[in-house]
Design a protein around this motif. Structure first.
Motif, PDB file in Angstrom:
ATOM      1  N   SER A 138      24.255  27.376  -2.676  1.00  0.00           N
ATOM      2  CA  SER A 138      23.543  27.027  -1.440  1.00  0.00           C
ATOM      3  C   SER A 138      22.063  27.379  -1.527  1.00  0.00           C
ATOM      4  CB  SER A 138      24.144  27.784  -0.258  1.00  0.00           C
ATOM      5  OG  SER A 138      25.479  27.424  -0.065  1.00  0.00           O
ATOM      6  N   PRO A 139      21.198  26.485  -1.122  1.00  0.00           N
ATOM      7  CA  PRO A 139      21.446  25.205  -0.475  1.00  0.00           C
ATOM      8  C   PRO A 139      21.455  24.011  -1.448  1.00  0.00           C
ATOM      9  CG  PRO A 139      19.129  25.678  -0.310  1.00  0.00           C
ATOM     10  CD  PRO A 139      19.778  26.847  -1.054  1.00  0.00           C
ATOM     11  N   LEU A 140      21.408  24.281  -2.737  1.00  0.00           N
ATOM     12  CA  LEU A 140      21.298  23.195  -3.710  1.00  0.00           C
ATOM     13  C   LEU A 140      22.661  22.699  -4.175  1.00  0.00           C
ATOM     14  CD1 LEU A 140      18.295  24.613  -5.779  1.00  0.00           C
ATOM     15  CD2 LEU A 140      18.261  23.119  -3.773  1.00  0.00           C
ATOM     16  N   CYS A 141      22.707  21.450  -4.583  1.00  0.00           N
ATOM     17  CA  CYS A 141      23.938  20.817  -5.042  1.00  0.00           C
ATOM     18  C   CYS A 141      24.410  21.416  -6.363  1.00  0.00           C
ATOM     19  CB  CYS A 141      23.684  19.322  -5.222  1.00  0.00           C
ATOM     20  SG  CYS A 141      25.095  18.422  -5.884  1.00  0.00           S
ATOM     21  N   ASP A 142      25.711  21.645  -6.474  1.00  0.00           N
ATOM     22  CA  ASP A 142      26.297  22.110  -7.734  1.00  0.00           C
ATOM     23  C   ASP A 142      27.417  21.173  -8.203  1.00  0.00           C
ATOM     24  OD1 ASP A 142      28.472  22.663  -6.104  1.00  0.00           O
ATOM     25  OD2 ASP A 142      28.597  24.780  -6.643  1.00  0.00           O
ATOM     26  N   GLY A 143      27.507  20.003  -7.576  1.00  0.00           N
ATOM     27  CA  GLY A 143      28.535  19.031  -7.942  1.00  0.00           C
ATOM     28  C   GLY A 143      29.841  19.176  -7.189  1.00  0.00           C
ATOM     29  N   SER A 144      29.899  20.099  -6.242  1.00  0.00           N
ATOM     30  CA  SER A 144      31.128  20.316  -5.467  1.00  0.00           C
ATOM     31  C   SER A 144      31.592  19.072  -4.725  1.00  0.00           C
ATOM     32  CB  SER A 144      30.947  21.465  -4.464  1.00  0.00           C
ATOM     33  OG  SER A 144      30.802  22.691  -5.138  1.00  0.00           O
ATOM     34  N   HIS A 145      30.663  18.156  -4.411  1.00  0.00           N
ATOM     35  CA  HIS A 145      31.043  16.928  -3.682  1.00  0.00           C
ATOM     36  C   HIS A 145      32.051  16.087  -4.473  1.00  0.00           C
ATOM     37  CE1 HIS A 145      27.478  15.887  -6.117  1.00  0.00           C
ATOM     38  NE2 HIS A 145      28.087  14.725  -6.297  1.00  0.00           N
ATOM     39  N   VAL A 155      31.239  20.544   8.291  1.00  0.00           N
ATOM     40  CA  VAL A 155      31.413  19.094   8.283  1.00  0.00           C
ATOM     41  C   VAL A 155      30.766  18.546   7.010  1.00  0.00           C
ATOM     42  CG1 VAL A 155      30.743  16.951   9.449  1.00  0.00           C
ATOM     43  CG2 VAL A 155      31.403  18.956  10.800  1.00  0.00           C
ATOM     44  N   VAL A 156      31.448  17.639   6.325  1.00  0.00           N
ATOM     45  CA  VAL A 156      30.866  16.998   5.143  1.00  0.00           C
ATOM     46  C   VAL A 156      29.926  15.909   5.653  1.00  0.00           C
ATOM     47  CG1 VAL A 156      31.324  15.633   3.073  1.00  0.00           C
ATOM     48  CG2 VAL A 156      32.882  17.493   3.714  1.00  0.00           C
ATOM     49  N   ALA A 157      28.620  16.130   5.515  1.00  0.00           N
ATOM     50  CA  ALA A 157      27.634  15.157   5.998  1.00  0.00           C
ATOM     51  C   ALA A 157      27.645  13.910   5.127  1.00  0.00           C
ATOM     52  CB  ALA A 157      26.246  15.784   6.028  1.00  0.00           C
ATOM     53  N   CYS A 195      26.102  23.769   8.540  1.00  0.00           N
ATOM     54  CA  CYS A 195      27.274  23.349   9.308  1.00  0.00           C
ATOM     55  C   CYS A 195      27.664  21.891   9.060  1.00  0.00           C
ATOM     56  CB  CYS A 195      27.043  23.565  10.800  1.00  0.00           C
ATOM     57  SG  CYS A 195      25.839  22.441  11.560  1.00  0.00           S
ATOM     58  N   GLY A 196      26.699  21.073   8.666  1.00  0.00           N
ATOM     59  CA  GLY A 196      26.950  19.661   8.425  1.00  0.00           C
ATOM     60  C   GLY A 196      26.808  18.780   9.657  1.00  0.00           C
ATOM     61  N   MET A 197      26.488  19.350  10.805  1.00  0.00           N
ATOM     62  CA  MET A 197      26.417  18.572  12.045  1.00  0.00           C
ATOM     63  C   MET A 197      25.018  18.054  12.383  1.00  0.00           C
ATOM     64  SD  MET A 197      29.084  20.625  14.500  1.00  0.00           S
ATOM     65  CE  MET A 197      28.237  22.199  14.407  1.00  0.00           C
ATOM     66  N   SER A 198      24.000  18.511  11.666  1.00  0.00           N
ATOM     67  CA  SER A 198      22.631  18.102  11.944  1.00  0.00           C
ATOM     68  C   SER A 198      22.454  16.594  11.769  1.00  0.00           C
ATOM     69  CB  SER A 198      21.662  18.834  11.010  1.00  0.00           C
ATOM     70  OG  SER A 198      20.342  18.344  11.179  1.00  0.00           O
TER      71      SER A 198
END
Length: 79
Positions: A69-76, A5-7, A27-30
């Motif tokens: 993972s778990p750091l951002c790489d700009g994929s968003h 899930v995209v949080a 998972c994105g559900m937290s």
């Protein structure tokens, strides 16, 4: 659920401390993003441990599609 899930579509900045461990939600559900609260139970996902090597600000991925993972790489920007 085979895709996380995209949080949110931006990273989450966190001040981490040397020697501490952090459990990133994959998972994105937290409800405690970017960290795990156990919401993945019963899914194919499990949290990822991040050990802070220095006290600093890091940017955890919240879109859950990073290649670093778990750091951002700009994929968003592509989700």
């Amino acid at each position: 659920m085979s895709e996380p899930v995209v949080a949110q579509k931006s990273p989450i900045a966190v001040d981490v401390e040397t020697g501490k461990s952090y459990w990133w939600c994959a998972c994105g559900m937290s409800k405690k993003q970017p960290f795990c609260d156990g919401s993945h139970k019963g899914s194919a996902f499990s949290p990822l441990k991040y050990d802070a090597e220095a006290t600093k600000k890091v940017f955890f991925c919240a879109c859950k599609h990073t290649g670093k993972s778990p750091l951002c790489d700009g994929s968003h920007n592509r989700v």
